[in-house]
Write a protein that holds these residues in place. Structure first.
Motif: not given
Ligand code: PMP
Length: 307
Positions: A146, A150, A166, A168-169, A172-173, A183, A186, A197
């Motif tokens: 990514s 993280r 989340y 942040n996740s 990235a996702k 997928e 990170l 993620s």
């Protein structure tokens, strides 16, 4: 995967209510600022036709620890939430599925200090297939490292599953999907590999299995299960820092998580991983995991709570 879910009943604040009545006010504090905690749990159909929840006490414990880290007091006992998980499966006639306990801060005052707003709890269960696709489980998925970092461990306290973290996740996702990958992986604020993620990461090189240490990743329940299963089979597992280039030259890589289970990775950033398909160690651990959840592994039956 991205299917809309609809079931019969939802456990909300101590009561089982019709699915469509489980609504909240727009001033729900968590909706604005993200302070809430959740879990993701799976229930499997075992070979003897029963249903079993995988590692229920560990998930409930992590839910309460997540709340504690965030200064939230869940107004129910662990037993009551465990019971709500089992009841949600029964009431929705789900033989297997995914269960989402969520503790959130309700409406009352606004502003960053939620003060005396009520802590509310929902437990929702729905049917959910392979998170990263049936094909991915066999062929392996494609990932990108990514462009998002993280969170630093003192920004996202990794021992907790906190709603707002989340974002942040999700960034990235979505970036990974928009770029044509399945997928995102990170790196942490120091540049070392953290996790995907919503999954922990393992690599295999020269027969040794390696996964990042716990400091900057979620203490995944699938992660600890897979480490134990691998060690039981006499495999070597080390928890040590992993660099980005180490990913590219691994023989095998796989991701673990409640939703993703044990998913092989066949390519990262256009570099083929090993032979570019599910590797033998990944397959062995995937099989071991599915033996446990299907009730075929007597030794690890203690990880199952029958519904
Ligand atoms: N890391 C993150 C960020 C996650 O959200 C998850 C899913 N809970 C995991 C790892 C895997 O944890 P577990 O195996 O407990 O589902």
């Amino acid at each position: 995967m991205a299917a809309r879910v609809h079931g019969e009943r939802i456990w909300l604040d101590g009561r089982m209510i019709p699915w469509d009545e489980a609504r909240v006010h727009v001033l729900t504090h968590t909706l604005h600022y993200g302070l809430g905690v959740f879990e993701g749990i799976r229930c499997y159909r075992t070979d003897d036709g029963r249903s079993a929840v995988f590692r229920l006490p560990e998930h409930i414990r992590r839910l309460f620890e997540s709340a504690h880290i965030n200064l939230m007091q869940i107004p129910y006992t662990r037993d009551a939430i465990s019971q709500a998980v089992l009841d949600s499966l029964r009431e929705n006639a789900l033989l297997e599925g995914y269960i989402r306990p969520l503790a959130f801060i309700g409406d009352g005052v606004m502003g960053l200090n939620p003060a005396d707003n009520p802590v509310r709890v929902a437990v929702v269960a729905w049917a959910w297939g392979k998170y990263l696709g049936e094909e991915g489980m066999e062929r392996g998925i494609r990932c990108r490292v990514s462009s998002f970092t993280r969170h630093h461990v003192n920004a996202k306290m990794q021992k907790g599953k906190t709603c707002g973290d989340y974002v942040n996740s999700i960034l990235a996702k979505r970036e990974a999907l928009l770029d044509g990958y399945d997928e995102a992986i990170l790196l942490d604020a120091t540049g070392l590999v953290a996790e995907a993620s919503g999954e922990n990461l393992f690599l295999v090189r020269d027969g040794e299995i390696k996964t990042p240490p716990l400091a900057n990743v979620l203490e995944g329940i699938t992660r600890s299960s897979v480490i134990e299963l691998a060690r039981d089979k006499g495999m070597t597992v080390v928890e040590a820092p992993i660099t980005r280039d180490e990913l590219y030259i691994a023989d095998e890589i796989f991701l673990t998580g409640t939703a993703a289970e044990v998913t092989p990775v066949r390519e990262i950033d256009h570099r083929q991983i090993g032979p570019g398909r599910r590797g033998p160690i990944t397959k062995t651990l995937q099989d071991a995991f599915f033996d446990v959840v299907a009730g075929r592994d007597r030794k690890h039956e203690r990880w199952l709570t029958y519904v």
